[in-house]
Design an enzyme around this catalytic site. Structure first.
Site, PDB file in Angstrom:
ATOM      1  N   GLU A 149     -21.495   0.705  27.716  1.00  0.00           N
ATOM      2  CA  GLU A 149     -21.828  -0.701  27.483  1.00  0.00           C
ATOM      3  C   GLU A 149     -21.414  -1.606  28.648  1.00  0.00           C
ATOM      4  OE1 GLU A 149     -20.904  -4.270  24.268  1.00  0.00           O
ATOM      5  OE2 GLU A 149     -19.761  -2.413  24.219  1.00  0.00           O
ATOM      6  N   ASP A 150     -20.222  -1.356  29.206  1.00  0.00           N
ATOM      7  CA  ASP A 150     -19.634  -2.327  30.140  1.00  0.00           C
ATOM      8  C   ASP A 150     -19.635  -1.890  31.605  1.00  0.00           C
ATOM      9  OD1 ASP A 150     -19.131  -3.968  28.014  1.00  0.00           O
ATOM     10  OD2 ASP A 150     -17.083  -3.284  27.717  1.00  0.00           O
TER      11      ASP A 150
END
Length: 725
Positions: free
Chosen positions: A93-94
């Site tokens: 996600e990051d």
């Protein structure tokens, strides 16, 4: 992208993140093999490299968060791949790390776990509520494949709650609210009470900081005065058990602040009444000792009637087992006592996590219960219209106060308090719910809306012709029943629309070409579907049945050589295009009888297409039908089927002598003619005359004529007319 060729030795504990990881390695050394720990070290290096430029709002390196999550899971004895997924749970996600890269570096199992925990990409066209709901929905789909997903997610949420301090106030409240509404109940549903209590405590503290401080101060203030009473009761119980030869441990139990607040709100009682109850837990060596201990404490202190619950014989849905009783102790104080085995206590704290902590058959059954719950959730999510609806169903399922009822064979069914026979039927099987017509409770016939109570024996009566009624949605409380009803009605309406669409198209085709749809060349039908951008013939027929497409236009297109050419519809042509459509009036999903004129069998009628809903049938003399017919072309001639059966509402206007017993006489007369009154409205009244509107049910026009004739013979009836809008 971090290099995969990294050292496998644990890091030198100099930085805060390395110190945290050193603590994790110490825990892992207690139960994992060296090669498994090496894989985890490699995952740590990959995660640290991927997050190296990221910091949390508190200022610490971002990698501290996933390592803290991994520590929580390691304390539960999570397996190596679950720990690796925890360390890497935010990299997809990051960071720039992809699913495929994780699968190549570690395994598809680890990559699947990370992807299951990863939140959905934020979509600009969705509201925050929809995005959060979609995240939770995705999480449950991933949970169904692997329980470790929810374990990582709960540990992730727990650490986020522990480090909320640096967040803005509005974000704190939002995260805390979601924690209390979704994550704490999930932990409870999976039997993980230790995590649940922490989430509730931290969530309450963040959502209601002022209330938390007030209650915390009150608890501290009163705690000192209670210690002597607690010691006295604890000693008395321990001494009595020793005299009876029962080996057990007795400990005082203090409710956490969130539990105190919940009890105050739910029972509408002040703090003094909640904190006036003294709570104890007794841990025994065996189930037999639990029941012997119950006899001892009931002999020592007087039990309060109706306050005993046996969750050992009838465990909660999350696998929780214990005996609960409330007694009157010394000085007249109430005492809450929970009696359970040491094994049951470990299960109550760890729940599904006990699958990793302790290996035994009991924990396998806990996992089976959780799997069964997840299967039900998957069934619910398939029929949910959107993610917000799924979340509402989930909340219903997460907050049950249970009722235990029995099948005729003696099987126990657990349902939420307030559940009805319909909920019971769907709990047994979806097909039973879809075809239930009535039921027997303890061998007595009762309606389906009857609410169930503990100990009832329920026998559901089904019929092959029966189907769910939309009104059932007002009488069910379980998510499974609600989704089962909606799913059936959605599919049933679709099939009814397809059937009606075929009848309408066949009617127009016969008028134009003396053919039916079955006689039309399949290539021509396929060409039309491509022109209209529809996937199947059923989709076209459904659109026709729902009034989204005009059957005459479709019939004309099928009759012309160039399918793609548009067709203009002339008003006069629509009126004379075909013979009337025959209706029964019972096609309640796609054929609706207008409420303005209440047409009944035998009346001259006309139908109008209502886009998305089907056909609305009006009386030919209805003022609304005249207005619409002048302005629109989407109407068609319809006729009643000669074999139409059923009861149909109709409205009459009565001018009556205003005297005592008038309405009773009218009601008795209507009832004697085999008709029911659905509604009575008094629209005008003076000393002499009362003007009433009465809605009653009739079988057909002849039945109504007989009722009117009978009413007109009454000397109290001054004038009677039928309302046709």
């Amino acid at each position: 992208m971090p290099d995969t060729d990294l050292t496998l030795s644990p890091p030198d504990p100099q930085t805060p993140e390395d110190k945290l990881f050193g603590r994790l390695c110490q825990i892992l050394d207690q139960y994992l093999e060296p090669d498994q720990i090496n894989d985890i070290v490699r995952a740590y290096h990959v995660g640290a490299e991927a997050h190296k430029h990221q910091v949390r709002k508190s200022g610490e390196a971002y990698i501290c968060h996933p390592v803290s999550v991994a520590i929580t899971l390691a304390e539960m004895r999570m397996d190596a791949r679950g720990i690796m997924a925890a360390i890497l749970h935010d990299v997809i996600e990051d960071t720039d790390v992809t699913y495929q890269q994780l699968a190549d570096m570690f395994s598809t199992e680890v990559a699947d776990l990370v992807e299951g925990v990863t939140k959905l990409t934020k979509l600009d066209n969705k509201s925050r509520a929809e995005k959060q709901a979609e995240n939770v929905r995705k999480m449950f789909l991933a949970m169904a494949k692997d329980f470790r997903v929810i374990m990582v997610k709960l540990a992730d949420r727990l650490h986020n709650m522990q480090t909320l301090g640096a967040m803005p106030a509005n974000k704190k409240r939002r995260i805390a609210k979601e924690t209390l509404e979704i994550y704490a109940p999930i932990a409870n549903r999976l039997g993980m009470n230790k995590i649940r209590h922490q989430l509730e405590h931290l969530g309450f503290k963040a959502l209601y900081p002022c209330r938390y401080k007030v209650l915390q101060h009150a608890v501290k203030k009163i705690r000192g005065h209670r210690k002597e009473i607690i010691d006295t009761i604890q000693s008395a119980i321990a001494q009595r058990l020793q005299q009876s030869g029962i080996t057990a441990t007795v400990e005082g139990r203090e409710k956490n602040i969130a539990s105190i607040y919940q009890k105050m709100v739910q029972k509408k009682i002040p703090f003094s009444d909640v904190f006036d109850v003294y709570a104890f837990r007794i841990h025994c060596d065996s189930v037999e000792d639990c029941y012997l201990t119950l006899g001892c404490v009931h002999n020592l202190f007087k039990p309060i009637p109706g306050r005993f619950k046996d969750y050992i014989a009838l465990p909660k849905a999350n696998g929780y087992q214990s005996l609960h009783t409330v007694l009157i102790g010394p000085y007249g104080v109430p005492i809450e006592i929970q009696i359970r085995t040491h094994e049951m206590h470990r299960m109550s704290e760890s729940g599904i996590a006990a699958h990793w902590l302790y290996k035994s058959d009991n924990h396998e059954s806990a996992q089976a219960r959780a799997n069964e719950w997840l299967r039900d959730l998957l069934e619910i999510q398939k029929s949910a219209g959107d993610s917000l609806e799924f979340i509402e169903n989930l909340k219903i399922d997460l907050f049950p106060q249970e009722v235990f009822v029995f099948t005729p064979e003696g099987d126990i069914i657990k349902l939420p308090r307030g559940a009805t026979i319909i909920d019971f039927a769907y709990a047994v099987h979806t097909d039973i719910g879809n075809t239930c017509v009535s039921a027997r409770i303890d061998k007595k016939l009762v309606p389906l809306q009857t609410q169930l109570e503990n100990g009832m024996t329920v026998q559901v009566i089904t019929a092959a012709w029966a189907r769910p009624n939309p009104l059932w949605l007002n009488h069910v409380v379980t998510a499974k029943a609600r989704s089962g009803i909606r799913n059936y009605l959605k599919n049933f309406k679709q099939q009814e629309a397809i059937d009606l669409g075929r009848r309408l198209l066949d009617k127009e085709l016969q008028a134009i070409t003396h053919q039916t749809l079955d006689d039309i060349d399949k290539d021509k039908i396929q060409q039309l579907l491509q022109t209209l951008k529809l996937d199947s013939l059923d989709a076209l027929l459904e659109d026709i049945g729902l009034g989204n497409k005009m059957p005459l236009l479709i019939a004309k297109r099928l009759n012309q050589s160039d399918i793609s050419a548009a067709v203009k519809l002339d008003t006069t042509e629509q009126q004379t295009s075909a013979s009337p459509l025959i209706i029964k009036g019972t096609e309640d999903m796609v054929v609706t009888l207008a409420k303005c004129c209440h047409p009944i069998p035998g009346d001259p009628i006309i139908g109008f297409f209502n886009p998305g809903k089907g056909i609305v049938v009006h009386h030919s003399d209805c003022r609304n039908s005249h207005d619409v017919r002048k302005k629109q072309t989407n109407w068609l001639d319809v006729e009643w089927c000669k074999e139409t059966q059923g009861e149909f509402p109709v409205e009459i206007r009565l001018e009556l002598l205003n005297q005592r017993g008038t309405l009773a006489t009218i009601a008795a007369t209507i009832s004697s003619m085999d008709s029911n009154i659905e509604n009575v409205t008094v629209v005008g009244q003076d000393e002499r005359v009362s003007v009433d509107l009465i809605t009653l049910t009739v079988k057909n026009r002849v039945h109504l004529a007989n009722i009117i004739r009978k009413l007109k013979k009454l000397n109290i009836v001054l004038k009677l007319t039928r309302i046709k809008a």
